[in-house]
Structure formats: structure tokens, C-alpha cells
Write an enzyme that holds these catalytic residues in place. Structure first.
Site, mmCIF file in Angstrom:
data_model
loop_
_atom_site.group_PDB
_atom_site.id
_atom_site.type_symbol
_atom_site.label_atom_id
_atom_site.label_comp_id
_atom_site.label_asym_id
_atom_site.label_seq_id
_atom_site.Cartn_x
_atom_site.Cartn_y
_atom_site.Cartn_z
ATOM 1 N N GLU A 164 0.858 -1.178 0.000
ATOM 2 C CA GLU A 164 0.000 0.000 0.000
ATOM 3 C C GLU A 164 0.896 1.231 0.000
ATOM 4 O O GLU A 164 1.888 1.284 0.725
ATOM 5 C CB GLU A 164 -0.827 -0.032 1.287
ATOM 6 C CG GLU A 164 -2.200 0.514 1.117
ATOM 7 C CD GLU A 164 -3.006 0.366 2.398
ATOM 8 O OE1 GLU A 164 -3.077 -0.749 2.945
ATOM 9 O OE2 GLU A 164 -3.559 1.377 2.842
ATOM 10 N N LYS A 217 1.996 -16.663 -1.508
ATOM 11 C CA LYS A 217 1.548 -15.372 -0.967
ATOM 12 C C LYS A 217 1.577 -15.369 0.564
ATOM 13 O O LYS A 217 2.060 -14.442 1.210
ATOM 14 C CB LYS A 217 0.140 -15.070 -1.481
ATOM 15 C CG LYS A 217 -0.545 -13.914 -0.817
ATOM 16 C CD LYS A 217 0.127 -12.598 -1.150
ATOM 17 C CE LYS A 217 -0.418 -11.479 -0.288
ATOM 18 N NZ LYS A 217 -0.305 -10.182 -0.857
ATOM 19 N N GLY A 267 9.818 -1.862 16.265
ATOM 20 C CA GLY A 267 8.918 -0.727 16.450
ATOM 21 C C GLY A 267 7.745 -1.072 17.322
ATOM 22 O O GLY A 267 7.859 -1.883 18.257
ATOM 23 N N GLY A 271 1.051 -3.614 11.425
ATOM 24 C CA GLY A 271 -0.402 -3.501 11.306
ATOM 25 C C GLY A 271 -0.767 -3.568 9.833
ATOM 26 O O GLY A 271 -0.045 -4.162 9.028
ATOM 27 N N CYS A 274 -2.993 -6.465 5.725
ATOM 28 C CA CYS A 274 -2.481 -7.725 5.188
ATOM 29 C C CYS A 274 -1.796 -8.618 6.210
ATOM 30 O O CYS A 274 -2.222 -9.756 6.412
ATOM 31 C CB CYS A 274 -1.530 -7.428 4.042
ATOM 32 S SG CYS A 274 -2.280 -6.398 2.792
#
Ligand code: UGA
Length: 444
Positions: A164, A217, A267, A271, A274
Site C-alpha cells: 500500500e 503469498k 517498532g 499492522g 495484510c
């Protein structure tokens, strides 16, 4: 040689970016969506969501009449040679995969194929657990078209690896193309599409069976998610020991070409739409096949804990959180998007709010989507300054570029007590530690 005519079911970020990209290279593309309001918008060259560089190729595609969007899958199938399926496969409440959109759209494509005489190939690009393309999509196609796979209809699964925010770039410059094929004829048709699209710049193209492609995937996303959880676990160990720094440790291992430095940033946890969905879906899939997937379970639990760990760090520092103002810098699950799906900020903010901290949050893009995602009653600031004013602790949760520019002086000037928790490791630890109370993920 003439290019194949394409239809793409689904105008989310994968479907629309793929449609616009193909159309921008002179393919004739029909996109379909179930959201009626999106049809006019897209046909005017406007994307219903923000995605970097999409507007430019979308406008080019619409201006050249190479792309049109409709709600009618029959129209799309009858006027194309190949149909890609890019509809959502969300997570159910029990964390397994929801295949209802896949089910419905493959029924509609099957019904359309009943009216078609020519050979047609259907390619699933949505992320689905192994077996779905053959057993759900393939069966629906045969049942509703009254035709035969392999004879009248081709079937493939081509996983997508688009990030994204970078999905236009990733479409034009992928690392590889994976084609899971029902038979050689189907795979050959999909290969032709991408050979015509990339020309001499065709990336590595690998063919395999449909089920392996479906699993590629999941293995890809689960591996990356596990890498992040691995970095976060080491970050937690580093924090226990004076002078240890996860950034230096991960930079050190990232130089090993077998490991690579990517996806090793510790971190607040991963999130997005996916990683959480896919790791959970594969865990549920493994369990439903009588296997207990221990690495996936650990990757998930480290990620769950990581957000709570951020809350623990703040509480350890401030002792009592009640009525203390805490500033949250960044809410979206990563920079470059207003997407709040499964963002660690949701859990962090809600847990701080449970302890009656007074929360002020600032995000350059995600305020509106955050208001829908976060249930706690918090204050949304319009600027960094407003967010920091009178605060006891500032937590960086998303590494937006503008946060990197905040100097220790600015924090000191605005805050009541200058404590910064760098949960994305964007600040220089030497500079910040000298100037203020500096905490950072993975810094001992
Ligand atoms: C991810 C994959 O990177 C894509 O290849 C895949 O196609 C996509 O999922 C999908 O399945 O559709 P995306 O969710 O857009 O893409 O985001 P990423 O850039 O991969 O980041 C995911 C999360 O991991 C973010 O919350 C990010 O902050 C976190 N992350 C990433 C880290 O915490 N550390 C890192 O080193 C890298």
C-alpha cells in the site's frame, strides 16, 4: 500481435492500480466494482482512495478510453478474454478468512461465461488459502457456466505483492511474477498478458501449480511478519541490557545477504490490512489441517505484546498515568497512508485511555479514519505544537517525515516534562539522550 482484452473484478487498491497500469500501456480494460458510487468517480479519472501516483495513470487510462468501470460482471466478462479477480478476503471475527466476496464474484463470472462461446481464462489475484482457487472459484465457474475447466475455461492464481502506498511502483517493477496454473494453456495466456505489458523488461516469471502459488503469498507475508516480530523480540532483550541498541544489531545482521536488512526495523509492531489478516488466516488454515503452527503463533503473540509493551514503557516512566497528558505522534499503520486497519496505535491509545491518561493525537492524514477506528475519547490535535503542549510524554508511533524534523528544543519548549518515546527509531539517540528524557524501542 494483438493484446488480450482484460477485465478485473474489484476496484480496491490492487484491482484499480492493476487496471490503470494495464490501461496506461494500451490494454483494453474493464473494471468492476460492487460500490455504485465508485463507478462514476473512477470513470471521471478520480480514485476513491489515495494511493501514490495512481491519479496520474488513472487519468491517462480514462482519457485514452482504454479503461472503463461498471458494476456489471457479465458485461466485463463478455467483452474480455481474461478476468482477474481482485476482491477483498477480510478476516472473520474468529480470525479465519472470509471468502464470501470470492464466492459471489466467481458465481457471477460463471453465469456470464454461460453466455460466452470463446475460451476465457479466470485468474485469482486475491489472497486465498490453498485449495480455494480450484475448489471454490473453479467449481463455481463450472457449475454456473455449465462448461469445463481446461476445455472451455482456463484457471490460474497469480499472487500480488503490492505494498500500500507503493503499489504503482510495485506493479511496474515487481521482483517476480508467480503464476499458479490449472494447465499449461491457462498459464500461457496469463504469461502473454505480462510479456506484452513488460516487453523486454519482463521480470523473472515462474510457473507452478495453483495451490503452491496460493501458499507463496502466505509464506511471503508470514515470513516478513515473522522477521518484524524477530526484530521486536530482540529489541525487547536489548532494552534489558545497558548500551545495547537494536538498530545497530539489526544493521549488523542485515548486511548478511542471506538475511537482508529489509523488514528488520523494530517498532510498535506491524499492522495494516495484510500481515495481521494473513498470518491469522494461515494459522487457522494450519489448525484446520491438524497442524499447530508454532512460529506463526509466536510471530502473532510477539506482535500483540509489542503494542502493550509501548504502554508499559510509558507507565514505567511516568508511574501514574491518570490525568497526565500524553502526546501521540502518528496513528496510521505506516506513513504514506491514512489506513488505520490493525494499526498498533489503536491498542496503545485505548490502553492508555483505560488508565485515564489525557491523550492528544496528531496524524497528518489519518485523523478522520482514526476517529472511526479508535473508540476511546481522545483529543485530535491540528498540529504537532498543539499535540505536544503541556504534555508529559510524546510517543512516535508512525514514522511520518515531519516528525523526524522535530528538534529536542521544540519538545522541551512545548512539553511540561520532556520525555520522548521513539517507538519507530527515527531520532538520533546521542543527540536526544543528552537533551531530554529519551526512551526508544530496543535501546538498552
Ligand atoms: C504488505 C507486503 O509488504 C506486500 O508485499 C503485500 O502485497 C501486502 O502486505 C499485501 O498482502 O497486500 P503493506 O501491508 O502495504 O504490504 O505494508 P508494509 O509496508 O509491508 O508494512 C506492514 C507493517 O509492517 C506496517 O505496520 C509497518 O510499520 C510494519 N513494519 C514494516 C515494521 O514494523 N518493521 C519493518 O521493518 C517493516
Amino acid at each position: 500481435m494483438t493484446k488480450l482484452r482484460i477485465s478485473i473484478a474489484g476496484c480496491g487498491f490492487v484491482g484499480l492500480v492493476t487496471s490503470a497500469s494495464l490501461a496506461s500501456r494500451e490494454f483494453n480494460v474493464i473494471g468492476t466494482t460492487i460500490i455504485k458510487e465508485h463507478v462514476d468517480l473512477i470513470n471521471k479519472g478520480k480514485s476513491p482512495f489515495y494511493e501514490k501516483d495512481l491519479d496520474e495513470i488513472l487519468q491517462k487510462a480514462i482519457r485514452s478510453n482504454n479503461l472503463r468501470v461498471t458494476t456489471d460482471n457479465t458485461d466485463a466478462v463478455l467483452n474480455s478474454d481474461i478476468t482477474f479477480i481482485s476482491v477483498g478476503t477480510p478476516m472473520r471475527d474468529n480470525k479465519s478468512i472470509d471468502l464470501s466476496y470470492i464466492d459471489k464474484v466467481s458465481q457471477e463470472i460463471g453465469q456470464a461465461l454461460a453466455k460466452k462461446n470463446d475460451y476465457h481464462v479466470v485468474v485469482d489475484r486475491s489472497t486465498v488459502v490453498p485449495g480455494t482457487t480450484r475448489n471454490l472459484i473453479g467449481k463455481n465457474l463450472e457449475k454456473y457456466s455449465h462448461k469445463k475447466l481446461g476445455k472451455d475455461i482456463g484457471l490460474c492464481m497469480q499472487p500480488e505483492f503490492l505494498r500500500e502506498g507503493e503499489s504503482v511502483y510495485d506493479t511496474f517493477y515487481p521482483d517476480r511474477i508467480i503464476i499458479g496454473q490449472y494447465d499449461k494453456k491457462s498459464g500461457g495466456v496469463v504469461e502473454k498478458v505480462w510479456r506484452d505489458f513488460y516487453g523486454k523488461d519482463l521480470p523473472d516469471l515462474v510457473k507452478m501449480n495453483i495451490e503452491s502459488a496460493e501458499m507463496v503469498k502466505y509464506a511471503n507475508n508470514c515470513f516478513l511478519a515473522t522477521k518484524i516480530s524477530f526484530a521486536n523480540e530482540f529489541a525487547n532483550i536489548c532494552e534489558k541490557v545497558k548500551d545495547l541498541d537494536i538498530k545497530e544489531v539489526m544493521a549488523g545482521i542485515g548486511m548478511d545477504k542471506r538475511i537482508s536488512k529489509k523488514f528488520l526495523n523494530a517498532g510498535a509492531g506491524y499492522g495494516g490490512s495484510c500481515f495481521p489478516k494473513d498470518v491469522n488466516a494461515l494459522k487457522a488454515f494450519a489448525e484446520s489441517n491438524s497442524y499447530n503452527p508454532q512460529i506463526l503463533s509466536s510471530a502473532l503473540s510477539v506482535n500483540e505484546q509489542q503494542a502493550l509493551h509501548v504502554v508499559d514503557l510509558v507507565r514505567d516512566k511516568l508511574n501514574i498515568l491518570k490525568d497526565k497528558k500524553i502526546s501521540i505522534l502518528g496513528l496510521s499503520f505506516k506513513p504514506g497512508t491514512d489506513d488505520m486497519r490493525e494499526a498498533p496505535s489503536i491498542k496503545i491509545v485505548e490502553n492508555l485511555a483505560k488508565e485515564d491518561a489525557k491523550i492528544s493525537a496528531y496524524d497528518p492524514y489519518a485523523e478522520e479514519s482514526a476517529k472511526r477506528a479508535i473508540k476511546a475519547d481522545i483529543n485530535y490535535s491540528k498540529s504537532i505544537e498543539e499535540c505536544l503542549e503541556g504534555s508529559f510524554c510524546a510517543i512516535v508511533l508512525t514514522e511520518w517525515a515531519e516528525f523526524s524534523k522535530i528538534t529536542p528544543d521544540k519538545f522541551k519548549k512545548q512539553m511540561k516534562y520532556p520525555c520522548v518515546l521513539d517507538a519507530r527509531r527515527i531520532y538520533d539517540k546521542e543527540v536526544f539522550s543528552k537533551e531530554l528524557d529519551f526512551l526508544a524501542i530496543g535501546l538498552g
